[in-house]
Design an enzyme around this catalytic site. Structure first.
Site, PDB file in Angstrom:
ATOM      1  N   ASP A  28     -13.782   8.655   4.211  1.00 45.19           N
ATOM      2  CA  ASP A  28     -12.706   7.821   4.317  1.00 45.19           C
ATOM      3  C   ASP A  28     -11.617   8.033   2.848  1.00 45.19           C
ATOM      4  O   ASP A  28     -12.424   7.302   2.126  1.00 45.19           O
ATOM      5  CB  ASP A  28     -12.819   6.669   4.952  1.00 45.19           C
ATOM      6  CG  ASP A  28     -11.624   5.711   5.030  1.00 45.19           C
ATOM      7  OD1 ASP A  28     -10.691   5.727   4.090  1.00 45.19           O
ATOM      8  OD2 ASP A  28     -11.447   4.916   5.935  1.00 45.19           O
ATOM      9  N   SER A  59     -11.104  -0.157  -0.769  1.00 46.55           N
ATOM     10  CA  SER A  59      -9.968  -1.094  -1.210  1.00 46.55           C
ATOM     11  C   SER A  59      -9.675  -2.372  -1.664  1.00 46.55           C
ATOM     12  O   SER A  59      -8.810  -2.637  -2.537  1.00 46.55           O
ATOM     13  CB  SER A  59      -8.860  -0.977   0.191  1.00 46.55           C
ATOM     14  OG  SER A  59      -9.355  -1.964   1.054  1.00 46.55           O
ATOM     15  N   HIS A  86     -14.909   0.084   6.194  1.00 48.29           N
ATOM     16  CA  HIS A  86     -13.635  -0.387   6.668  1.00 48.29           C
ATOM     17  C   HIS A  86     -14.033  -0.785   8.104  1.00 48.29           C
ATOM     18  O   HIS A  86     -14.778  -0.207   8.985  1.00 48.29           O
ATOM     19  CB  HIS A  86     -12.367   0.594   6.890  1.00 48.29           C
ATOM     20  CG  HIS A  86     -11.250  -0.145   7.100  1.00 48.29           C
ATOM     21  ND1 HIS A  86     -10.471   0.233   8.142  1.00 48.29           N
ATOM     22  CD2 HIS A  86     -10.342  -1.107   6.217  1.00 48.29           C
ATOM     23  CE1 HIS A  86      -9.301  -0.485   8.478  1.00 48.29           C
ATOM     24  NE2 HIS A  86      -9.221  -1.191   7.284  1.00 48.29           N
ATOM     25  N   LYS A 138      -0.340   5.116   3.885  1.00 45.50           N
ATOM     26  CA  LYS A 138      -0.099   4.183   2.412  1.00 45.50           C
ATOM     27  C   LYS A 138       0.561   4.980   1.453  1.00 45.50           C
ATOM     28  O   LYS A 138       1.701   5.073   1.373  1.00 45.50           O
ATOM     29  CB  LYS A 138      -1.743   3.724   2.152  1.00 45.50           C
ATOM     30  CG  LYS A 138      -2.079   2.808   3.392  1.00 45.50           C
ATOM     31  CD  LYS A 138      -3.855   2.467   3.305  1.00 45.50           C
ATOM     32  CE  LYS A 138      -3.722   1.435   4.408  1.00 45.50           C
ATOM     33  NZ  LYS A 138      -5.339   0.969   4.688  1.00 45.50           N
ATOM     34  N   HIS A 171      -7.517   5.295   0.677  1.00 49.21           N
ATOM     35  CA  HIS A 171      -6.754   4.989  -0.532  1.00 49.21           C
ATOM     36  C   HIS A 171      -6.776   5.755  -1.553  1.00 49.21           C
ATOM     37  O   HIS A 171      -6.770   5.219  -2.646  1.00 49.21           O
ATOM     38  CB  HIS A 171      -7.661   3.675  -0.870  1.00 49.21           C
ATOM     39  CG  HIS A 171      -7.263   2.320  -0.103  1.00 49.21           C
ATOM     40  ND1 HIS A 171      -6.106   1.534   0.170  1.00 49.21           N
ATOM     41  CD2 HIS A 171      -8.122   1.980   1.085  1.00 49.21           C
ATOM     42  CE1 HIS A 171      -6.203   0.827   0.973  1.00 49.21           C
ATOM     43  NE2 HIS A 171      -7.260   0.872   1.952  1.00 49.21           N
ATOM     44  N   GLU A 206     -16.565   5.725   2.165  1.00 52.99           N
ATOM     45  CA  GLU A 206     -15.121   5.725   1.632  1.00 52.99           C
ATOM     46  C   GLU A 206     -15.157   6.446   0.071  1.00 52.99           C
ATOM     47  O   GLU A 206     -16.255   6.344  -0.436  1.00 52.99           O
ATOM     48  CB  GLU A 206     -14.359   4.357   1.603  1.00 52.99           C
ATOM     49  CG  GLU A 206     -14.596   3.825   2.956  1.00 52.99           C
ATOM     50  CD  GLU A 206     -13.879   2.355   3.219  1.00 52.99           C
ATOM     51  OE1 GLU A 206     -13.133   2.135   2.228  1.00 52.99           O
ATOM     52  OE2 GLU A 206     -14.008   1.728   3.973  1.00 52.99           O
ATOM     53  N   ASN A 260       0.782  -1.413   0.151  1.00 52.89           N
ATOM     54  CA  ASN A 260      -0.015  -0.051   0.148  1.00 52.89           C
ATOM     55  C   ASN A 260       0.989   1.205  -0.046  1.00 52.89           C
ATOM     56  O   ASN A 260       0.341   2.405   0.141  1.00 52.89           O
ATOM     57  CB  ASN A 260      -0.881  -0.035   1.231  1.00 52.89           C
ATOM     58  CG  ASN A 260      -2.036  -0.597   0.971  1.00 52.89           C
ATOM     59  OD1 ASN A 260      -2.478  -1.196  -0.082  1.00 52.89           O
ATOM     60  ND2 ASN A 260      -2.636  -1.320   1.965  1.00 52.89           N
TER      61      ASN A 260
HETATM   62  C1  PLP Z   1      -5.982   0.745   5.741  1.00 48.51           C
HETATM   63  C2  PLP Z   1      -7.182   1.545   6.145  1.00 48.51           C
HETATM   64  C3  PLP Z   1      -7.532   2.198   7.103  1.00 48.51           C
HETATM   65  C4  PLP Z   1      -6.566   2.477   8.401  1.00 48.51           C
HETATM   66  O1  PLP Z   1      -5.283   3.168   8.260  1.00 48.51           O
HETATM   67  P1  PLP Z   1      -3.941   2.917   8.859  1.00 48.51           P
HETATM   68  O2  PLP Z   1      -3.435   4.045   8.701  1.00 48.51           O
HETATM   69  O3  PLP Z   1      -3.487   1.799   8.078  1.00 48.51           O
HETATM   70  O4  PLP Z   1      -4.362   2.607  10.151  1.00 48.51           O
HETATM   71  C5  PLP Z   1      -8.897   2.820   7.132  1.00 48.51           C
HETATM   72  N1  PLP Z   1      -9.507   2.865   6.362  1.00 48.51           N
HETATM   73  C6  PLP Z   1      -9.378   2.186   5.203  1.00 48.51           C
HETATM   74  C7  PLP Z   1     -10.336   2.096   4.131  1.00 48.51           C
HETATM   75  C8  PLP Z   1      -8.413   1.301   4.952  1.00 48.51           C
HETATM   76  O5  PLP Z   1      -8.151   0.638   4.090  1.00 48.51           O
END
Ligand code: PLP
Length: 404
Positions: free
Chosen positions: A213, A188, A141, A247, A216, A184, A53
């Site tokens: 969110d 992902s 998520h 990421k 990604h 989101e 990622n």
């Molecule tokens: C990975 C992820 C998170 C968490 O983020 P981290 O910084 O890895 O804790 C939150 N939301 C989604 C959609 C994710 O894929």
């Protein structure tokens, strides 16, 4: 109760259904991503990572590493406290300013991870806003789901990316009740993208807050890497934009960007913000540098898009079934947990290609997949090797090919 037998029994059940998770023990090599040393038995000493990622390779960017080295030497290892008790370092303050600017918001608030930012913010908003009702996308998520659950608020799950279903559910609620829509931008596992504008329209019509969110998407979409909402000119319509520094930005940490009052509210009431040690200053400085770089440089985004298109086109040509989407995520569909794990092991053992199998509960049963994330650091040779190896194993396993 025999506790040990209980633990072992449950683990055996996971093994039997093919859902037991094993970690690849790798050592990433800065300067030669996607190459990594591998310490697993039954794997070559050097592997090519196809499931990272760290989407743009910012985790090895010289400017990011330099900022982290310098800050480590100047500030030391850790933050030394929670943000409230001696842990707020100037690098946190600079980073929060940078994040607010990235998303065109008044303020931003840092957390130790994206997971914590979702959990802490959603649980606080949903619990502290009186009688708040949360509308949550069905594919949200785990960190969002856990935060909402923790708040014990009234919650309604709407069909994934289905604005009509969302609107119908909003219409059933008390018009005066406070509401929050959590979703989101880029999902992902399937790589599909939410209809953000339509969701904002519906939110406005029903007086709901919006929580997006963009984990990604930050760094990857929009002219300055502000995410899909930036690309679509929608940042000002969202109440909260949440992202990760772990990421595409290649470091670690999470954040929200929102109004000054909302950020201050979460800062003041969220247990997951207050009672934990702040990020190390060097981490904050690395993330800051990465964000600044991607605000003005499109080269990484363009190179990534090229690699993604290339991998998709090559796989399509030989009939390897991928899930079509408009993002940078290339899911190769296998549809069986045991085969999926077996193929992943085979790619690693025979070709030094590392792509983690994605099984239940991360994705629904029957949709097991290999999730490829082509990035600027993958060479033409890496792509050739990947396509050749996938073609070979698809023939060997007599897996179905899609008609080109
Ligand atoms: C990975 C992820 C998170 C968490 O983020 P981290 O910084 O890895 O804790 C939150 N939301 C989604 C959609 C994710 O894929």
């Amino acid at each position: 109760m025999n506790y040990e037998d209980f633990f072992k029994g449950r683990l055996q059940a996971l093994q039997d259904e093919g859902n037991y998770r094993t970690f690849a023990d790798i050592e990433r090599r800065a300067g030669s991503f996607p190459n990594a040393a591998c310490h697993n038995d039954n794997a070559p000493d050097n592997v090519t990572v196809w499931c990272s990622n760290d989407y743009l390779g910012m985790g090895q960017h010289p400017d990011v590493l330099q900022a982290m080295h310098e800050t480590l030497d100047s500030c030391g290892a850790g933050a030394g406290g929670t943000r409230n008790i001696s842990g707020t370092n100037h690098h946190h303050v600079l980073l929060e300013r940078e994040l607010a600017d990235l998303h065109g918001k008044e303020a931003a608030l840092l957390f130790t991870s994206g997971y914590v930012s979702n959990w802490a913010t959603l649980s606080t908003l949903a619990a502290k806003v009186p009688d708040c009702v949360v509308l949550s996308d069905a594919l949200n998520h785990a960190s969002m789901i856990e935060g909402i659950r923790h708040s014990r608020c009234e919650k309604h799950v709407f069909k994934h990316n289905d604005v009509a279903d969302l609107e119908r559910r909003l219409g059933d609620l008390d018009p005066d009740a406070p509401k929050l829509i959590a979703f989101e931008s880029v999902y992902s596992m399937d790589g599909d993208i939410a209809p953000i504008a339509e969701i904002c329209d519906v939110a406005d019509a029903y007086g709901a807050m919006t929580y997006l969110d963009e984990v990604h998407a930050v760094g990857l979409y929009g002219p300055r890497g502000g995410g899909v909402a930036e690309r679509e000119g929608l940042m000002d319509r969202l109440t909260v934009i949440e992202g990760t520094l772990g990421k595409a930005f290649g470091v670690l940490g999470g954040y929200i960007a929102a109004s000054a009052a909302l950020c201050d509210f979460v800062r003041s009431f969220a247990s997951g913000f207050i009672f934990t040690t702040a990020l190390p200053p060097a981490v904050a400085a690395g993330a800051y540098t990465s964000i600044r770089h991607l605000k003005s440089s499109d080269a990484e985004r363009l190179a990534q898009r090229e690699r993604v298109a290339e991998v998709r086109a090559r796989l399509r040509r030989i009939g390897i079934p991928t899930l079509e989407n408009e993002s940078h995520i290339v899911p190769v569909m296998v549809g069986d947990p045991i085969k999926c794990k077996w193929i992943s092991d085979w790619l690693m053992a025979n070709h030094g290609i590392y792509v983690q199998p994605i099984n239940y509960p991360t994705v629904p049963k029957g949709t097991e997949r290999l999730r490829l994330t082509p990035s600027p650091v993958h060479s033409a040779g890496d792509i050739d090797s990947l396509v050749t190896a996938l073609s070979e194993i698809w023939s060997q396993c007599q897996l179905a090919r899609s008609v080109a």
